[in-house]
Design a protein around this motif. Structure first.
Motif, PDB file in Angstrom:
ATOM      1  N   SER A 209       0.830  -1.212   0.000  1.00 36.77           N
ATOM      2  CA  SER A 209       0.000   0.000   0.000  1.00 36.77           C
ATOM      3  C   SER A 209       0.862   1.258   0.000  1.00 36.77           C
ATOM      4  CB  SER A 209      -0.941   0.005   1.209  1.00 36.77           C
ATOM      5  OG  SER A 209      -0.237   0.253   2.420  1.00 36.77           O
ATOM      6  N   ALA A 210       1.977   1.219   0.720  1.00 38.76           N
ATOM      7  CA  ALA A 210       2.876   2.375   0.738  1.00 38.76           C
ATOM      8  C   ALA A 210       3.564   2.558  -0.607  1.00 38.76           C
ATOM      9  CB  ALA A 210       3.912   2.213   1.855  1.00 38.76           C
ATOM     10  N   LEU A 211       3.935   1.456  -1.238  1.00 37.14           N
ATOM     11  CA  LEU A 211       4.629   1.529  -2.523  1.00 37.14           C
ATOM     12  C   LEU A 211       3.732   2.092  -3.629  1.00 37.14           C
ATOM     13  CD1 LEU A 211       6.596  -1.855  -2.462  1.00 37.14           C
ATOM     14  CD2 LEU A 211       7.571   0.450  -2.346  1.00 37.14           C
ATOM     15  N   VAL A 212       2.439   1.771  -3.582  1.00 36.76           N
ATOM     16  CA  VAL A 212       1.523   2.247  -4.632  1.00 36.76           C
ATOM     17  C   VAL A 212       0.865   3.579  -4.259  1.00 36.76           C
ATOM     18  CG1 VAL A 212       1.070  -0.097  -5.433  1.00 36.76           C
ATOM     19  CG2 VAL A 212      -0.438   0.916  -3.714  1.00 36.76           C
ATOM     20  N   ARG A 213       1.364   4.214  -3.161  1.00 32.17           N
ATOM     21  CA  ARG A 213       0.885   5.524  -2.730  1.00 32.17           C
ATOM     22  C   ARG A 213      -0.574   5.522  -2.287  1.00 32.17           C
ATOM     23  NH1 ARG A 213       4.129   9.692  -3.616  1.00 32.17           N
ATOM     24  NH2 ARG A 213       2.432  11.186  -3.871  1.00 32.17           N
ATOM     25  N   TRP A 214      -1.012   4.397  -1.748  1.00 34.09           N
ATOM     26  CA  TRP A 214      -2.295   4.295  -1.062  1.00 34.09           C
ATOM     27  C   TRP A 214      -2.027   3.725   0.333  1.00 34.09           C
ATOM     28  CZ3 TRP A 214      -7.126   6.007  -1.761  1.00 34.09           C
ATOM     29  CH2 TRP A 214      -7.500   6.442  -3.036  1.00 34.09           C
ATOM     30  N   PRO A 215      -1.238   4.433   1.178  1.00 35.39           N
ATOM     31  CA  PRO A 215      -0.834   3.881   2.470  1.00 35.39           C
ATOM     32  C   PRO A 215      -2.026   3.459   3.324  1.00 35.39           C
ATOM     33  CG  PRO A 215      -0.493   6.258   2.394  1.00 35.39           C
ATOM     34  CD  PRO A 215      -0.792   5.826   1.004  1.00 35.39           C
ATOM     35  N   LEU A 216      -1.933   2.262   3.839  1.00 34.18           N
ATOM     36  CA  LEU A 216      -3.055   1.667   4.566  1.00 34.18           C
ATOM     37  C   LEU A 216      -3.423   2.458   5.817  1.00 34.18           C
ATOM     38  CD1 LEU A 216      -4.985  -0.709   4.463  1.00 34.18           C
ATOM     39  CD2 LEU A 216      -3.329  -2.062   5.759  1.00 34.18           C
ATOM     40  N   ILE A 217      -2.455   3.080   6.465  1.00 35.80           N
ATOM     41  CA  ILE A 217      -2.761   3.872   7.657  1.00 35.80           C
ATOM     42  C   ILE A 217      -3.653   5.054   7.289  1.00 35.80           C
ATOM     43  CG2 ILE A 217      -1.787   5.222   9.546  1.00 35.80           C
ATOM     44  CD1 ILE A 217      -1.317   2.195   9.703  1.00 35.80           C
ATOM     45  N   GLY A 218      -3.412   5.659   6.137  1.00 37.48           N
ATOM     46  CA  GLY A 218      -4.269   6.747   5.676  1.00 37.48           C
ATOM     47  C   GLY A 218      -5.669   6.262   5.343  1.00 37.48           C
ATOM     48  N   ILE A 219      -5.759   5.089   4.739  1.00 37.11           N
ATOM     49  CA  ILE A 219      -7.070   4.525   4.400  1.00 37.11           C
ATOM     50  C   ILE A 219      -7.870   4.250   5.671  1.00 37.11           C
ATOM     51  CG2 ILE A 219      -8.213   2.505   3.401  1.00 37.11           C
ATOM     52  CD1 ILE A 219      -5.923   2.345   1.376  1.00 37.11           C
TER      53      ILE A 219
END
Length: 257
Positions: free
Chosen positions: A136-146
């Motif tokens: 998720s961090a690598l694809v710029r959709w960090p899971l913590i933000g989600i």
């Protein structure tokens, strides 16, 4: 000239006060957003719900030396947590996830007759969770933000409208990868030694502390991040959009029949 200078000084002082108020407001907004970390992960109660069944399993197994008895004791405690939350009309998300994990572990351990298999689903989940965080961090959709976006009210505005928070959520997600990755690195070698007691006690010991550390690191990161940009609801006007003229909409010339 002196009056001009005095006016300029007053204006500059006013600007400084406004800047200070805005900085204080943004700092408060960042703190409020950071404080949602514990809430998003279930708080202390959620951590207890996830940790105690494992403790009950290893204690019961040491007393009875029977896998089914230990498995049923852990499952019964998880179910009790769900019932207690339902009676208090609290959220059951974390309690249900605990029951699901305990039920799978109990089934596998009873099916195989090996007590260490009670902890296998949790270990596999930890590995999968860390991989998911990293991807998720690598694809710029960090899971913590989600996870935190809906709690802070910003939803996904951080992704394109607030690059500072995107960077913060990405940094926090990588911190979770590192911290939560410690558990499987320690516990998986123990699983293959079949040392149930050491595995069980270490699993309990490594339950809450890494989670608290990851939450604290995330909290520190978000304290320094820009404040969240609240998501606009569909019925709310966009910034700069004119409000409807209610006086004309009452049936005046602006609206013909």
């Amino acid at each position: 000239m002196s009056k001009q200078s005095g006016g300029d000084s007053a204006a500059q002082l006013g600007l400084v006060e406004i800047d200070a108020e805005e900085a204080a407001r943004q700092a408060q907004a960042s703190r409020e957003a950071a404080d949602t970390v514990m809430k998003a992960f279930g708080g202390v109660r959620g951590m207890i719900d996830m940790t105690l069944p494992g403790l009950v399993f290893i204690v019961t197994y040491n007393i009875t030396h029977k896998v089914p008895a230990a498995a049923w004791a852990a499952l019964a405690l998880s179910a009790l947590f769900v019932v207690a939350r339902l009676l208090k009309r609290e959220t059951v998300q974390h309690a249900f996830s605990g029951v699901f994990g305990v039920a799978i572990g109990a089934w596998i351990s009873m099916k195989t007759g090996k007590a260490e298999n009670f902890y296998l689903p949790g270990l596999l989940w930890n590995v999968g969770y860390c991989i998911g965080l990293a991807v998720s961090a690598l694809v710029r959709w960090p899971l913590i933000g989600i996870m935190l976006g809906p709690v802070t009210g910003e939803m996904f505005t951080w992704r394109k409208e607030n690059p500072g928070r995107l960077a913060a959520y990405t940094k926090a997600t990588w911190a979770w990868v590192v911290i939560m990755g410690i558990k499987p690195l320690i516990l998986f070698p123990l699983y293959f030694t079949h040392n149930v007691n050491l595995l069980g006690w270490l699993k309990v010991a490594l339950g809450i502390p890494p989670l608290l550390l990851a939450m604290y690191v995330t909290w520190q990161i978000l304290l320094k991040a820009p404040p969240p940009i609240k998501a606009q609801l569909d019925e709310e006007p966009e910034p700069g959009q004119e409000q409807p003229d209610h006086e004309h909409s009452a049936g005046g010339p602006a609206r013909g029949n």
